[in-house]
Scaffold this motif. Structure first.
Motif, PDB file in Angstrom:
ATOM      1  N   GLN A 144       0.811  -1.208   0.000  1.00  0.00           N
ATOM      2  CA  GLN A 144       0.000   0.000   0.000  1.00  0.00           C
ATOM      3  C   GLN A 144       0.846   1.260   0.000  1.00  0.00           C
ATOM      4  OE1 GLN A 144      -2.216   0.903   3.655  1.00  0.00           O
ATOM      5  NE2 GLN A 144      -1.438  -0.995   4.561  1.00  0.00           N
ATOM      6  N   ASP A 145       0.241   2.331  -0.537  1.00  0.00           N
ATOM      7  CA  ASP A 145       0.828   3.661  -0.508  1.00  0.00           C
ATOM      8  C   ASP A 145      -0.288   4.643  -0.149  1.00  0.00           C
ATOM      9  OD1 ASP A 145      -0.625   4.223  -2.937  1.00  0.00           O
ATOM     10  OD2 ASP A 145       0.994   3.287  -4.066  1.00  0.00           O
ATOM     11  N   GLY A 146      -0.020   5.923  -0.262  1.00  0.00           N
ATOM     12  CA  GLY A 146      -1.005   6.903   0.144  1.00  0.00           C
ATOM     13  C   GLY A 146      -2.260   6.915  -0.700  1.00  0.00           C
ATOM     14  N   GLY A 147      -2.215   6.347  -1.888  1.00  0.00           N
ATOM     15  CA  GLY A 147      -3.368   6.389  -2.778  1.00  0.00           C
ATOM     16  C   GLY A 147      -4.164   5.116  -2.882  1.00  0.00           C
ATOM     17  N   GLY A 148      -3.624   3.986  -2.388  1.00  0.00           N
ATOM     18  CA  GLY A 148      -4.360   2.734  -2.510  1.00  0.00           C
ATOM     19  C   GLY A 148      -3.512   1.534  -2.145  1.00  0.00           C
ATOM     20  N   VAL A 149      -4.014   0.351  -2.511  1.00  0.00           N
ATOM     21  CA  VAL A 149      -3.355  -0.909  -2.162  1.00  0.00           C
ATOM     22  C   VAL A 149      -3.202  -1.753  -3.429  1.00  0.00           C
ATOM     23  CG1 VAL A 149      -3.371  -2.922  -0.656  1.00  0.00           C
ATOM     24  CG2 VAL A 149      -4.553  -0.840   0.063  1.00  0.00           C
ATOM     25  N   ASP A 150      -1.986  -2.159  -3.716  1.00  0.00           N
ATOM     26  CA  ASP A 150      -1.735  -3.107  -4.805  1.00  0.00           C
ATOM     27  C   ASP A 150      -1.841  -4.511  -4.227  1.00  0.00           C
ATOM     28  OD1 ASP A 150      -1.146  -1.231  -6.915  1.00  0.00           O
ATOM     29  OD2 ASP A 150       0.748  -0.815  -5.891  1.00  0.00           O
ATOM     30  N   VAL A 151      -2.688  -5.319  -4.843  1.00  0.00           N
ATOM     31  CA  VAL A 151      -2.979  -6.660  -4.337  1.00  0.00           C
ATOM     32  C   VAL A 151      -2.549  -7.692  -5.369  1.00  0.00           C
ATOM     33  CG1 VAL A 151      -4.778  -8.237  -3.528  1.00  0.00           C
ATOM     34  CG2 VAL A 151      -4.943  -5.775  -3.035  1.00  0.00           C
ATOM     35  N   GLU A 152      -1.771  -8.656  -4.910  1.00  0.00           N
ATOM     36  CA  GLU A 152      -1.454  -9.817  -5.744  1.00  0.00           C
ATOM     37  C   GLU A 152      -2.207 -11.008  -5.175  1.00  0.00           C
ATOM     38  OE1 GLU A 152       2.267 -12.531  -7.400  1.00  0.00           O
ATOM     39  OE2 GLU A 152       2.655 -10.835  -6.080  1.00  0.00           O
ATOM     40  N   PHE A 153      -2.886 -11.763  -6.051  1.00  0.00           N
ATOM     41  CA  PHE A 153      -3.677 -12.912  -5.645  1.00  0.00           C
ATOM     42  C   PHE A 153      -2.892 -14.200  -5.863  1.00  0.00           C
ATOM     43  CE2 PHE A 153      -6.633  -9.529  -6.613  1.00  0.00           C
ATOM     44  CZ  PHE A 153      -7.559  -9.605  -5.582  1.00  0.00           C
ATOM     45  N   ASP A 154      -3.317 -15.260  -5.210  1.00  0.00           N
ATOM     46  CA  ASP A 154      -2.675 -16.564  -5.386  1.00  0.00           C
ATOM     47  C   ASP A 154      -2.699 -17.003  -6.838  1.00  0.00           C
ATOM     48  OD1 ASP A 154      -2.053 -16.796  -2.722  1.00  0.00           O
ATOM     49  OD2 ASP A 154      -3.779 -18.039  -2.210  1.00  0.00           O
ATOM     50  N   SER A 155      -3.720 -16.596  -7.575  1.00  0.00           N
ATOM     51  CA  SER A 155      -3.848 -16.964  -8.991  1.00  0.00           C
ATOM     52  C   SER A 155      -2.838 -16.260  -9.872  1.00  0.00           C
ATOM     53  CB  SER A 155      -5.259 -16.629  -9.477  1.00  0.00           C
ATOM     54  OG  SER A 155      -5.493 -15.232  -9.384  1.00  0.00           O
ATOM     55  N   GLY A 156      -2.115 -15.242  -9.338  1.00  0.00           N
ATOM     56  CA  GLY A 156      -1.176 -14.453 -10.117  1.00  0.00           C
ATOM     57  C   GLY A 156      -1.744 -13.134 -10.596  1.00  0.00           C
ATOM     58  N   THR A 157      -3.050 -12.942 -10.473  1.00  0.00           N
ATOM     59  CA  THR A 157      -3.688 -11.686 -10.865  1.00  0.00           C
ATOM     60  C   THR A 157      -3.219 -10.553  -9.954  1.00  0.00           C
ATOM     61  OG1 THR A 157      -5.641 -12.909 -11.580  1.00  0.00           O
ATOM     62  CG2 THR A 157      -5.906 -10.544 -11.228  1.00  0.00           C
ATOM     63  N   ARG A 158      -3.056  -9.366 -10.542  1.00  0.00           N
ATOM     64  CA  ARG A 158      -2.702  -8.171  -9.771  1.00  0.00           C
ATOM     65  C   ARG A 158      -3.752  -7.098 -10.021  1.00  0.00           C
ATOM     66  NH1 ARG A 158       2.927  -8.013  -8.331  1.00  0.00           N
ATOM     67  NH2 ARG A 158       4.049  -9.836  -9.159  1.00  0.00           N
ATOM     68  N   ARG A 159      -4.225  -6.486  -8.937  1.00  0.00           N
ATOM     69  CA  ARG A 159      -5.205  -5.411  -9.056  1.00  0.00           C
ATOM     70  C   ARG A 159      -4.948  -4.352  -7.993  1.00  0.00           C
ATOM     71  NH1 ARG A 159     -11.120  -8.160  -9.551  1.00  0.00           N
ATOM     72  NH2 ARG A 159     -11.698  -5.940  -9.595  1.00  0.00           N
ATOM     73  N   ARG A 160      -5.494  -3.163  -8.218  1.00  0.00           N
ATOM     74  CA  ARG A 160      -5.318  -2.068  -7.258  1.00  0.00           C
ATOM     75  C   ARG A 160      -6.681  -1.647  -6.716  1.00  0.00           C
ATOM     76  NH1 ARG A 160      -1.494   1.500  -5.595  1.00  0.00           N
ATOM     77  NH2 ARG A 160      -2.087   3.676  -5.154  1.00  0.00           N
ATOM     78  N   PHE A 161      -6.723  -1.399  -5.402  1.00  0.00           N
ATOM     79  CA  PHE A 161      -7.965  -1.016  -4.732  1.00  0.00           C
ATOM     80  C   PHE A 161      -7.708   0.199  -3.841  1.00  0.00           C
ATOM     81  CE2 PHE A 161      -8.258  -5.504  -5.683  1.00  0.00           C
ATOM     82  CZ  PHE A 161      -9.543  -5.651  -6.182  1.00  0.00           C
TER      83      PHE A 161
END
Length: 363
Positions: free
Chosen positions: A126-143
């Motif tokens: 995470q940073d000041g603007g959001g959270v980068d998430v990596e999933f077990d499946s290998g997918t990466r998304r930002r929330f």
């Protein structure tokens, strides 16, 4: 806001519904492919009844509700030695199977949120603007925000706050449940057998009975809540006597593929929020016994969504935590008192409990 919720159970599904109602985007990730069928019946009471009514699901909860109105304590021969009334006669609460409650809440949220099954969060950055998430499946998304609604053994809590051992305290009890396929003669009566420090219970539920075991024991070295083989051995060791219906129950323990077993524990953290990651339900404040957890989970999810809709995360998250701690704290303290009533450690305690329940109008 774009919010990721880990856990499609009671807290997660309720939160997803209310986030959508407030105009936010919710994604729910759930490790399991479906819902387990076992688990003791749970209660929806107090503020959670109002939450269910506002969601439009209260009629469905009442349809799925149990018809239980009393609990009987029996001896080794099955003779009634005490008992009490349970539930509220005015209908101000609903008792139903945990899986039914979770299923109804998930169905209400499914049209308003994205549900991803068979995956889990592997890392959070995470940073000041959001959270980068990596999933077990290998997918990466930002929330914009990540919410851990993933229970006592929360993966999100571990990733954002630290190891489970820092926050989870064993209360000296273990609990197990499984579906029961034998005869349950009265759909309105829960029957409990006690020996010092142990209980075995048959709950008629709503036509799909549940067997439950609770017993006192110190922390077991190397305990793993996923080790079903060891769980079966622990139950057979804890309930060796041929009393009441224990032999029948032990046969079902050996045969079932749907055995839940865990340590009864209390979760305590100084804060439920770490930057843009927060916790809700059992992940934040587990009481893990006697049904209150579901009521608290629904209430917490509703409060969190309302606060996020009203203000920025830096203000909303502390306000949510302050409001909900006033509900969760007393419930956590309540567990010890109720466990002394239902699972007395001594034969004298059992005799006294049984006598009191025969003499006093215990609610």
């Amino acid at each position: 806001m774009n919010i990721l919720i880990s856990g499609a159970g009671i807290a997660g599904s309720t939160l997803a519904y209310w986030l959508a109602r407030h105009g936010m985007s919710a994604t729910v990730v759930e490790r399991s492919a479906g819902q387990r069928s076992s688990g003791s019946p749970v209660d929806v009471r107090g503020h959670a009844v109002e939450v269910a009514e506002r969601m439009g699901v209260l009629p469905r909860l009442r349809e799925a509700a149990t018809r239980v109105n009393r609990m009987s304590f029996v001896d080794a021969a099955g003779r009634r030695v005490g008992g009490m009334r349970v539930g509220r006669p005015d209908g101000g609460e609903v008792e139903l199977r945990r899986t039914d409650l979770a299923g109804i809440l998930t169905a209400a949220a499914r049209d308003h949120a994205e549900f991803v099954h068979g995956d889990s969060i592997a890392s959070l950055t995470q940073d000041g603007g959001g959270v980068d998430v990596e999933f077990d499946s290998g997918t990466r998304r930002r929330f914009d925000l990540v919410v851990g609604a993933d229970g006592l053994h929360s993966n999100v809590r571990r990733l954002a706050f630290g190891p489970e051992s820092r926050f989870v305290r064993h209360l000296g009890l273990y609990v197990a449940t499984l579906p029961f396929t034998g005869r349950v003669p009265d759909p309105s009566e829960v029957v409990m057998y006690n020996a010092p420090g142990r209980s075995a219970t048959l709950h008629p539920s709503n036509g799909e009975a549940v067997a439950a075991f609770i017993f006192h024991a110190p922390t077991l070295p190397g305990f793993d809540h996923r080790d079903t083989g060891r769980h079966r051995r622990l139950l057979h060791t804890a309930y060796p006597e041929p009393a009441w219906r224990l032999p029948e129950l032990m046969e079902q323990v050996a045969a079932t593929d749907d055995l839940f077993f865990d340590a009864v524990s209390r979760v305590r953290l100084n804060t439920w929020t770490a930057g843009r990651v927060t916790l809700v339900g059992d992940a934040a404040s587990s009481v893990s016994l006697f049904g209150d957890g579901s009521t608290l989970a629904m209430s917490a999810a509703y409060t969190l969504a309302a606060e996020l809709a009203a203000d920025t995360t830096t203000t909303a998250l502390p306000r949510y935590e302050h409001r909900h701690r006033t509900l969760a704290g007393p419930r956590q303290r309540h567990v010890t008192m109720v466990s002394r009533l239902l699972i007395p450690k001594t034969r004298y305690g059992l005799t006294t409990r049984n006598l009191l329940t025969r003499l006093l109008p215990t609610p």
